[in-house]
Write an enzyme that holds these catalytic residues in place. Structure first.
Site, mmCIF file in Angstrom:
data_model
loop_
_atom_site.group_PDB
_atom_site.id
_atom_site.type_symbol
_atom_site.label_atom_id
_atom_site.label_comp_id
_atom_site.label_asym_id
_atom_site.label_seq_id
_atom_site.Cartn_x
_atom_site.Cartn_y
_atom_site.Cartn_z
ATOM 1 C CB SER A 24 -1.776 0.615 6.093
ATOM 2 O OG SER A 24 -0.940 0.075 5.089
ATOM 3 C CE1 TYR A 25 -0.372 8.797 3.764
ATOM 4 C CE2 TYR A 25 1.915 8.087 3.781
ATOM 5 C CZ TYR A 25 0.954 9.032 3.493
ATOM 6 O OH TYR A 25 1.325 10.210 2.931
#
Length: 627
Positions: free
Chosen positions: A338-339
């Site tokens: 994820s980010y």
DNA sequence: GCAAGGTC
């Protein structure tokens, strides 16, 4: 049908939101910028009804700030920097992004901002509005803002149906920060470079023909300050002698040591008196005063933030903060994790974490662990992660998205992916369980205790080898009130030792705790003060430490000698600005007021520094002769 | 040639 333009802060968000709002039926177009795609679909917004929608994005800021041309380096007296006009400028990439926004907005009826819901995102939203209005003035009255904190479908749909407005106060706060950082940074950088640039000797390794830049920045200096502070504490450290008592008992070949509950004392005579009192009253016999036994746990980690990732990659793999963040960014771009820039350490309730664990069941090294977690049998079943207190309202904690399998060939990326995944699985596990026993002996009037731990269930530790928790030796089986013979009773001495030099992992912790930089920039500041030759990395017995250079130490002490009310090298000034920015956000101060206060403070400091500039030079000469 | 903050 009306036309609605939606703009996110980065392509990944535009892509995800377009996917959700279109039900997976959007069509993708290229834009003038290679980082950015346009997604077309239809959607029924409350403000426009059924509409043709284009979802696009920027990639971070759309404009930058600089002084106007007349106030470039060398073109004006330095103090003018504090009130010179400021202009918005764009890089080539930003120009491409802006032309995409303008083109898409030309025939649009509504603009909806989908930037991250943090302060910087609010400002980027404002930059987008300014740019859009350049192409289509009528849009000004039709701007909405989506409020969302993660990318779960129902949450995003709800954000689309409940539009808000841009928060002008947050925009003002960011503009204030930018202006103060720019003016103070530029003024003092020019000043320091012109004052010291030709006088300092650069260490080997720097380019000889290049005139050095001696920069000041609101984050650079406190970062340097932390390193110099530690360096000085070690340099000035005077070891102090102390004395203490220690007992041991031996049953068979098993020896147990009992530590004095007073720890140690710095008075030899006092310890000697206590020691003799004990010997006179009890000789070599002690009594078991109490035995405390209780279940104990070692807690699984909190969900992973950027700062934690950088700290731990530095500690466990000796990767610099910059390198680990770069590896995480690559993994994110490839869709594995994820980010990676987040401050959030709790998961939104709606996230399907079991599905993410399921993804990992095919991995060779921890697949079986993940399978067992989801099996419904056995002791270490899936648990919802602990919730920390931080939430940046923009991104969830860092977690793996899909199994990387054998898809990674870069060593750093492999390490970071494994760390992120093991950390995630550990978060979704049971705490480790154990049993702790403390036994306390009374010898004369004094108390001594020993501690024993039995680890009963390792649980998350099975998948998280970075954290250690082992059973210690078992305590002897003695009852309360029982007399025991001591195999030794000694008075010993020792001395206090200095702290170690600063590690990168400690520096990250200090910067984070003091609000110096953000998750995305902490690594850059550490990198910057190395480039500037203020600190250096040094390897000593397997550890890499950060040591200040002569120049770094001189700058900190030089400004101390000048005697500014709030030291440049301490985190206070930056923290004060944060407080002021918060007040702007809460409506308790306005932008002009805060800019005025802070800039006039820096002007005063500039005046003082300039009139006592000899102190900076003298400090450098003095320190060079002793370092 | 200067800052810090986004993102690639």
């Amino acid at each position: 049908m009306p036309r609605v333009i939606c703009v996110a802060e980065k392509n990944s968000i535009a892509k995800a939101v377009a996917g959700i709002l279109s039900g997976g039926r959007s069509s993708r177009r290229d834009s003038p910028s290679k980082y950015i795609k346009n997604y077309d679909f239809t959607f029924d917004f409350p403000f426009s009804g059924p509409s043709n929608v284009t979802m696009t994005s920027v990639a971070g800021h759309l404009t930058g700030l600089d002084l106007d041309q007349a106030h470039g380096w060398g073109k004006c007296p330095i103090p003018q920097v504090f009130d010179a006009p400021i202009v918005d400028i764009r890089t080539k990439d930003q120009e491409k992004m802006a032309s995409n926004i303008k083109r898409e907005c030309r025939n649009a009826d509504f603009l909806m901002i989908w930037t991250d819901c943090d302060r910087e995102g609010e400002y980027i939203g404002w930059e987008i509005v300014q740019t859009a209005v350049q192409a289509n003035r009528a849009l000004r009255e039709n701007v909405f803002r989506a409020s969302f904190s993660h990318l779960e479908s129902r949450h995003i749909a709800q954000a689309a149906r409940n539009p808000n407005r841009l928060d002008q106060r947050a925009v003002d706060a960011v503009r204030t920060r930018m202006e103060v950082d720019l003016r103070s940074g530029v003024a003092f950088t020019r000043f320091l470079t012109e004052l010291l640039g030709s006088k300092i000797e650069r260490d080997s390794g720097s380019k000889p023909n290049q005139r050095p830049i001696i920069s000041y920045g609101t984050c650079q200096f406190p970062t340097l300050g932390f390193v110099v502070d530690r360096f000085e504490r070690i340099r000035k450290f005077v070891p102090e002698k102390f004395w203490y008592l220690v007992l041991s008992i031996s049953i068979g070949s098993d020896k147990t040591t009992f530590q004095w509950e007073r720890g140690h004392l710095f008075d030899r005579l006092a310890v000697a008196v206590i020691y003799e009192t004990c010997i006179e009253s009890s000789r070599n016999m002690a009594k078991v005063a109490y035995v405390k036994s209780k279940p104990t746990s070692k807690y699984r980690p909190y969900p992973l933030t950027t700062v934690e990732l950088q700290k731990n990659c530095s500690r466990y793999f000796k990767m610099s903060a910059k390198v680990s963040l770069e590896a995480a960014e690559k993994l994110y771009q490839k869709g594995y994790i994820s980010y990676p820039r987040t401050e959030t350490d709790s998961y939104p309730q709606a996230m399907d974490l079991r599905a993410l664990v399921q993804q990992q069941t095919s991995e060779s090294r921890w697949g079986t662990y993940a399978q067992n977690q989801l099996s419904g049998m056995g002791p270490n079943q899936f648990q919802w992660p602990r919730a920390g207190k931080n939430d940046d309202k923009a991104h969830p904690p860092i977690h793996p998205i899909i199994s990387a399998g054998a898809g990674l060939d870069n060593e750093n990326e492999k390490k970071v992916y494994e760390y992120v995944t093991r950390h995630f699985l550990a978060c979704c596990s049971e705490d480790a369980k154990g049993h702790s026993t403390t036994m306390t002996l009374q010898w004369g009037p004094e108390f001594f205790s020993a501690n024993g731990i039995v680890v009963l269930e390792k649980n998350f530790l099975e998948v998280y080898p970075y954290m250690k928790w082992d059973s210690t030796k078992q305590l002897p089986n003695l009852n309360v009130g029982q007399d025991v013979e001591l195999s030794s009773y000694l008075m010993k001495d020792g001395q206090t030792s200095p702290p170690n030099q600063m590690t990168e992992s400690e520096l990250i912790l200090l910067m984070d705790a003091n609000g110096i930089g953000t998750d995305a920039t902490i690594a850059e500041h550490i990198e910057k003060i190395q480039q500037r030759d203020y600190i250096k990395k040094k390897k000593m017995n397997k550890q890499t430490y950060l040591i200040p250079t002569t120049l770094g130490v001189s700058l900190v002490h030089g400004f101390e000698a000048i005697g500014l009310e709030d030291s440049f090298a301490k985190p206070f000034l930056r923290r004060q600005m944060e407080v002021d920015l918060k007040m702007i956000c809460d409506g308790n101060k306005n932008r002009a007021e805060v800019v005025n206060d802070l800039i006039s403070k820096y002007q005063d400091y500039y005046g003082l520094t300039s009139s006592r500039k000899n102190k900076l030079i003298e400090t450098y000469t003095d320190i060079k002769s002793v370092m």
